[in-house]
Write an enzyme that holds these catalytic residues in place. Sequence first.
Site, mmCIF file in Angstrom:
data_model
loop_
_atom_site.group_PDB
_atom_site.id
_atom_site.type_symbol
_atom_site.label_atom_id
_atom_site.label_comp_id
_atom_site.label_asym_id
_atom_site.label_seq_id
_atom_site.Cartn_x
_atom_site.Cartn_y
_atom_site.Cartn_z
ATOM 1 N N HIS A 65 -2.965 -1.029 1.487
ATOM 2 C CA HIS A 65 -1.897 -0.523 0.625
ATOM 3 C C HIS A 65 -0.722 -0.011 1.435
ATOM 4 O O HIS A 65 -0.888 0.679 2.437
ATOM 5 C CB HIS A 65 -2.413 0.552 -0.343
ATOM 6 C CG HIS A 65 -2.942 1.802 0.268
ATOM 7 N ND1 HIS A 65 -2.153 2.917 0.490
ATOM 8 C CD2 HIS A 65 -4.178 2.144 0.706
ATOM 9 C CE1 HIS A 65 -2.886 3.889 1.010
ATOM 10 N NE2 HIS A 65 -4.119 3.447 1.166
ATOM 11 N N GLU A 216 -2.075 2.580 -4.502
ATOM 12 C CA GLU A 216 -3.424 3.057 -4.205
ATOM 13 C C GLU A 216 -3.521 4.570 -4.234
ATOM 14 O O GLU A 216 -4.507 5.131 -4.751
ATOM 15 C CB GLU A 216 -3.862 2.533 -2.835
ATOM 16 C CG GLU A 216 -5.354 2.712 -2.536
ATOM 17 C CD GLU A 216 -5.720 4.055 -1.902
ATOM 18 O OE1 GLU A 216 -6.914 4.340 -1.769
ATOM 19 O OE2 GLU A 216 -4.797 4.828 -1.543
ATOM 20 N N GLU A 217 -2.524 5.250 -3.701
ATOM 21 C CA GLU A 217 -2.605 6.711 -3.599
ATOM 22 C C GLU A 217 -2.612 7.408 -4.954
ATOM 23 O O GLU A 217 -2.966 8.591 -5.038
ATOM 24 C CB GLU A 217 -1.455 7.254 -2.740
ATOM 25 C CG GLU A 217 -1.522 6.870 -1.265
ATOM 26 C CD GLU A 217 -2.686 7.510 -0.517
ATOM 27 O OE1 GLU A 217 -3.457 8.278 -1.130
ATOM 28 O OE2 GLU A 217 -2.829 7.217 0.678
ATOM 29 N N ASP A 237 -8.790 0.052 5.066
ATOM 30 C CA ASP A 237 -8.196 1.370 4.880
ATOM 31 C C ASP A 237 -8.803 2.310 5.914
ATOM 32 O O ASP A 237 -9.845 2.015 6.504
ATOM 33 C CB ASP A 237 -8.454 1.872 3.458
ATOM 34 C CG ASP A 237 -7.385 2.830 2.954
ATOM 35 O OD1 ASP A 237 -6.687 3.421 3.800
ATOM 36 O OD2 ASP A 237 -7.260 2.998 1.730
#
Length: 343
Positions: A65, A216-217, A237
């Site tokens: 991401h 994503e966050e 990640d």
Amino acid sequence: MENNYLTETLEKLVGIPSPSGFTEKAIRFVSEELQRYGYRPWITRKGACVVSLGGEGSPLVLNAHVDTLGAMVKSLKSNGRIEFTCIGGYTMFSVEGENCLIHTKTGRVLTGTIQSTSPSVHVFEDAGRKERKLQNMEIRVDEIVKSKEDLKKLGIEAGDFISIDPRFAITATGFIKCRHLDDKAGVAVMLDLARRVKEEKLDIKRRVYLFFSAYEEVGHGASAGIPEEAEEIISIDMGAVGDTLESSEYAVSICAKDSNGPYDSRVVRALVETARANSVDYTVDIYPFYGSDTGVSLRAGYDVRFGLLGPGVEASHAYERTHIRALRNSSDLISHYVSTSLV
């Protein structure tokens, strides 16, 4: 041969502000980098970048991401300061005293600093003991402003994005220190794979896609846009480092379980076997307070095998640190993995 591409690309990536929801420039960088190597990426309606690296066999999607932690203007205060709301999850201790950029909707970029509402020990009796929570924090703008009206004249308003200074640095000993290694380190590893397929003629044994997500966050990055033929998804990640975990800043971390539950044991075993067979420095670990884009894809209904790996990163969601060896081990593991058909 030294792989400078990883660190050079990572430095470029962290220099592009990209809080969740403000990722167009970062996605454009990724897309242009892929095109530079002759690929034909496409952008989803949601703003993710997807590309096929080619290959035949069981379709594999690798995901990282581009979005990071950040903030957004919540309101303008009567004293000329900014009240903000967080994008992503982090502590106020980790950002206090950090420089930032305020990105107005008109394209103007202003500088500022995140600080406590009692920032000086020479002035405020409670400077040391004041609870560092969102309500007690504000942004001091580097302009002559004394009121809400002054801020408005600068074009600042609610909903403007705020990015945090990454402070990128590489030491002579190979350590990389900066914010947003989560997950721009993973993005750099994936771009390095694309480079290796072209420049090193890497022989991939799977049909491989790269998926660069943008949310994503905030919990819904890879919920849509994954190629429908995907049979396996692996998120690249950061590996969490600290406490009793085995993960290290020098190795690639293979996650066996996070807060959402176990990862697919077939994928975990295949990654471990690949690392061992190719002398890649790795650890296997459990992340107690962690979720990845892979979990998002599963909740969205994708019927796939699933895994997670990445370079070990200390002080995640703060001023993070890893080592060039962790990046290289991550790149090597995924390069060897796509060159086999163990699963």
